[in-house]
Write a protein that holds these residues in place. Structure first.
Motif, PDB file in Angstrom:
ATOM      1  N   PHE A 167      47.882  34.746  46.389  1.00  0.00           N
ATOM      2  CA  PHE A 167      47.844  35.849  45.416  1.00  0.00           C
ATOM      3  C   PHE A 167      48.057  37.190  46.121  1.00  0.00           C
ATOM      4  N   SER A 168      49.227  37.335  46.712  1.00  0.00           N
ATOM      5  CA  SER A 168      49.521  38.536  47.507  1.00  0.00           C
ATOM      6  C   SER A 168      49.519  39.817  46.654  1.00  0.00           C
ATOM      7  N   MET A 169      49.722  39.659  45.347  1.00  0.00           N
ATOM      8  CA  MET A 169      49.758  40.820  44.459  1.00  0.00           C
ATOM      9  C   MET A 169      48.351  41.288  44.037  1.00  0.00           C
ATOM     10  N   MET A 170      47.344  40.504  44.369  1.00  0.00           N
ATOM     11  CA  MET A 170      45.972  40.784  43.932  1.00  0.00           C
ATOM     12  C   MET A 170      45.208  41.614  44.976  1.00  0.00           C
ATOM     13  N   THR A 171      44.468  42.616  44.509  1.00  0.00           N
ATOM     14  CA  THR A 171      43.570  43.379  45.389  1.00  0.00           C
ATOM     15  C   THR A 171      42.179  42.759  45.285  1.00  0.00           C
ATOM     16  N   PHE A 172      41.645  42.344  46.428  1.00  0.00           N
ATOM     17  CA  PHE A 172      40.308  41.738  46.442  1.00  0.00           C
ATOM     18  C   PHE A 172      39.270  42.733  46.955  1.00  0.00           C
ATOM     19  N   SER A 173      38.108  42.720  46.313  1.00  0.00           N
ATOM     20  CA  SER A 173      36.974  43.484  46.833  1.00  0.00           C
ATOM     21  C   SER A 173      35.811  42.516  47.053  1.00  0.00           C
ATOM     22  N   MET A 174      34.879  42.911  47.909  1.00  0.00           N
ATOM     23  CA  MET A 174      33.743  42.042  48.255  1.00  0.00           C
ATOM     24  C   MET A 174      32.434  42.622  47.722  1.00  0.00           C
ATOM     25  N   HIS A 175      31.669  41.756  47.072  1.00  0.00           N
ATOM     26  CA  HIS A 175      30.353  42.132  46.546  1.00  0.00           C
ATOM     27  C   HIS A 175      29.355  41.193  47.241  1.00  0.00           C
ATOM     28  N   LEU A 176      28.721  41.695  48.286  1.00  0.00           N
ATOM     29  CA  LEU A 176      27.927  40.821  49.164  1.00  0.00           C
ATOM     30  C   LEU A 176      26.425  41.025  49.009  1.00  0.00           C
ATOM     31  N   HIS A 177      25.725  39.917  48.808  1.00  0.00           N
ATOM     32  CA  HIS A 177      24.260  39.961  48.801  1.00  0.00           C
ATOM     33  C   HIS A 177      23.747  39.460  50.145  1.00  0.00           C
ATOM     34  N   ASN A 178      22.604  40.018  50.546  1.00  0.00           N
ATOM     35  CA  ASN A 178      22.087  39.743  51.894  1.00  0.00           C
ATOM     36  C   ASN A 178      20.922  38.757  51.874  1.00  0.00           C
TER      37      ASN A 178
ATOM     38  N   ARG B 251      43.189  51.440  24.653  1.00  0.00           N
ATOM     39  CA  ARG B 251      42.504  52.717  24.870  1.00  0.00           C
ATOM     40  C   ARG B 251      42.865  53.357  26.222  1.00  0.00           C
ATOM     41  N   GLY B 252      43.784  52.739  26.960  1.00  0.00           N
ATOM     42  CA  GLY B 252      44.228  53.295  28.242  1.00  0.00           C
ATOM     43  C   GLY B 252      43.183  53.230  29.334  1.00  0.00           C
ATOM     44  N   VAL B 253      42.354  52.196  29.292  1.00  0.00           N
ATOM     45  CA  VAL B 253      41.271  52.031  30.274  1.00  0.00           C
ATOM     46  C   VAL B 253      41.585  50.879  31.214  1.00  0.00           C
ATOM     47  N   LYS B 254      41.367  51.096  32.505  1.00  0.00           N
ATOM     48  CA  LYS B 254      41.652  50.095  33.542  1.00  0.00           C
ATOM     49  C   LYS B 254      40.577  49.001  33.516  1.00  0.00           C
ATOM     50  N   VAL B 255      40.969  47.769  33.848  1.00  0.00           N
ATOM     51  CA  VAL B 255      40.016  46.644  33.878  1.00  0.00           C
ATOM     52  C   VAL B 255      40.119  45.910  35.208  1.00  0.00           C
ATOM     53  N   GLY B 256      38.976  45.659  35.813  1.00  0.00           N
ATOM     54  CA  GLY B 256      38.907  44.858  37.036  1.00  0.00           C
ATOM     55  C   GLY B 256      38.174  43.558  36.750  1.00  0.00           C
ATOM     56  N   GLY B 257      38.625  42.479  37.358  1.00  0.00           N
ATOM     57  CA  GLY B 257      37.952  41.187  37.170  1.00  0.00           C
ATOM     58  C   GLY B 257      36.884  40.961  38.226  1.00  0.00           C
ATOM     59  N   SER B 258      36.113  39.913  38.039  1.00  0.00           N
ATOM     60  CA  SER B 258      35.136  39.529  39.063  1.00  0.00           C
ATOM     61  C   SER B 258      34.917  38.022  39.010  1.00  0.00           C
ATOM     62  N   ILE B 259      34.489  37.472  40.131  1.00  0.00           N
ATOM     63  CA  ILE B 259      34.081  36.060  40.169  1.00  0.00           C
ATOM     64  C   ILE B 259      32.730  35.999  40.865  1.00  0.00           C
TER      65      ILE B 259
ATOM     66  N   ASP C 109      44.893  42.792  38.115  1.00  0.00           N
ATOM     67  CA  ASP C 109      45.449  42.764  39.468  1.00  0.00           C
ATOM     68  C   ASP C 109      44.425  43.110  40.554  1.00  0.00           C
ATOM     69  N   GLU C 110      43.169  43.229  40.145  1.00  0.00           N
ATOM     70  CA  GLU C 110      42.111  43.399  41.154  1.00  0.00           C
ATOM     71  C   GLU C 110      40.873  42.600  40.740  1.00  0.00           C
ATOM     72  N   VAL C 111      40.316  41.898  41.706  1.00  0.00           N
ATOM     73  CA  VAL C 111      39.172  41.016  41.428  1.00  0.00           C
ATOM     74  C   VAL C 111      38.115  41.161  42.525  1.00  0.00           C
ATOM     75  N   SER C 112      36.875  41.282  42.084  1.00  0.00           N
ATOM     76  CA  SER C 112      35.734  41.345  43.003  1.00  0.00           C
ATOM     77  C   SER C 112      35.227  39.922  43.240  1.00  0.00           C
ATOM     78  N   LEU C 113      35.126  39.535  44.502  1.00  0.00           N
ATOM     79  CA  LEU C 113      34.576  38.222  44.862  1.00  0.00           C
ATOM     80  C   LEU C 113      33.117  38.425  45.256  1.00  0.00           C
ATOM     81  N   ALA C 114      32.227  37.844  44.483  1.00  0.00           N
ATOM     82  CA  ALA C 114      30.795  38.095  44.692  1.00  0.00           C
ATOM     83  C   ALA C 114      30.086  36.913  45.340  1.00  0.00           C
ATOM     84  N   ASP C 115      29.365  37.212  46.420  1.00  0.00           N
ATOM     85  CA  ASP C 115      28.475  36.221  47.034  1.00  0.00           C
ATOM     86  C   ASP C 115      27.089  36.460  46.434  1.00  0.00           C
TER      87      ASP C 115
END
Length: 318
Positions: free
Chosen positions: A205-216, A140-148, A178-184
């Motif tokens: 994983f130099s080809m991977m874009t990481f994002s941060m999902h941080l809980h306080n 369907r031409g939709v982008k997908v991002g992963g998460s952990i 190619d992009e993954v959110s790392l969640a605390d």
């Protein structure tokens, strides 16, 4: 504004506002669809460029988000902002894409214990189930991002080995992610650990874009954000008024407050593209509507730029 050049950090970041999904899902009292849409529009007007707008889970699992289709359909005119939705399965993915979502975010836990609690399957089984979602999205031409989720610490198993994260990331790469959110997810991370783990993952994983999902949950989210900045991470999730929390993680409190994160970044000379004053106003409004906040320093103390009138004796001296 202080400009600390000696700290090697990016000069520009992108913040994704996750309150419409992560924040609202934690609220038991129904938030009317009109109210949700009004908050989403006000958030969009702050200059935020990305928003996790809802989750296409089964309405029985999270009744608060049963209006996902309507929320997405009625937000399609917000063309200056990237809208994404969390999806747990193929049905959810199809519903999201049909409603107009152009980016999906996958759900996956780092540990079996959290995965069994959250998705009723082991981490590996849960990751296997993601492949058909990616197939549907690709067609369907939709982008997908992963998460952990629980990437830096699990409330059932403790610290997560880097090797565990690496095996999940290897699998994601094979799936074309190619992009993954790392969640605390439960706020168990600390800055030394975040810096070390990101360093190791970026090397592998130099080809991977990481994002941060941080809980306080334990007051360390901002310190962890700075540690991530030092590893070159420029993508962060946050939630207005610090709302949110994982329904499947004991004691998990809200995300880092968007207004706190923006304020901190601006004080460090980092560009966000977000109007802090407007964001604080939206946070005040959201707190009034919801009836509480999840822990926001801006709502408590205001920004550093908000100076107080000098005492009279000081004025005479001055």
């Amino acid at each position: 504004m202080a400009n600390h050049n000696q700290l090697l950090i990016p000069k520009k970041v992108e913040i994704c506002e996750v309150a419409p999904r992560d924040g609202f899902q934690a609220e038991t009292e129904w938030i009317p669809t009109e109210t949700k849409l009004n908050i989403i529009r006000k958030l969009a007007s702050t200059g935020v460029k990305s928003m996790e707008i809802t989750s296409f889970v089964h309405p029985k699992a999270i009744p608060q988000l049963k209006d996902a289709e309507e929320v997405v359909r009625r937000s399609q005119d917000l063309t200056d902002i990237k809208l994404r939705a969390l999806v747990p399965n193929v049905k959810g993915a199809e519903r999201a894409i049909d409603a107009g979502i152009k980016k999906l975010k996958l759900m996956l836990s780092a540990t079996d214990s959290h995965s069994l609690s959250n998705a009723n399957s082991t981490s590996e089984e849960a990751q296997n189930k993601l492949e058909p979602i990616i197939e549907v999205a690709t067609k369907r031409g939709v982008k997908v991002g992963g998460s952990i989720s629980v990437a830096f610490g699990c409330p059932y198993e403790g610290e997560v080995p880097v090797s565990r994260l690496a095996s999940i990331l290897n699998r994601y790469i094979k799936m074309g992610i190619d992009e993954v959110s790392l969640a605390d997810t439960t706020g168990m991370a600390n800055p030394v650990q975040v810096h070390s783990i990101l360093g190791q993952l970026k090397e592998q994983f130099s080809m991977m874009t990481f994002s941060m999902h941080l809980h306080n949950t334990r007051g360390m989210a901002l310190a962890n954000a700075v540690a991530a900045l030092q590893q070159g991470v420029i993508h962060f999730d946050s939630s207005i008024a610090g709302l949110g929390g994982c329904p499947y993680a004991p004691g998990a409190s809200g995300n880092i407050a968007s207004e706190d994160l923006v304020h901190s970044f601006h004080e460090m000379g980092i560009e966000t593209g977000i109007d802090l004053g407007q964001m604080i106003e939206v946070a005040k409004g959201v707190k009034q509507i919801i009836g509480h906040d999840g822990g926001s320093y801006m709502l408590q103390a205001g920004p550093c730029s908000e100076l107080h009138v000098k005492p009279a004796s000081q004025e005479k001296l001055g």
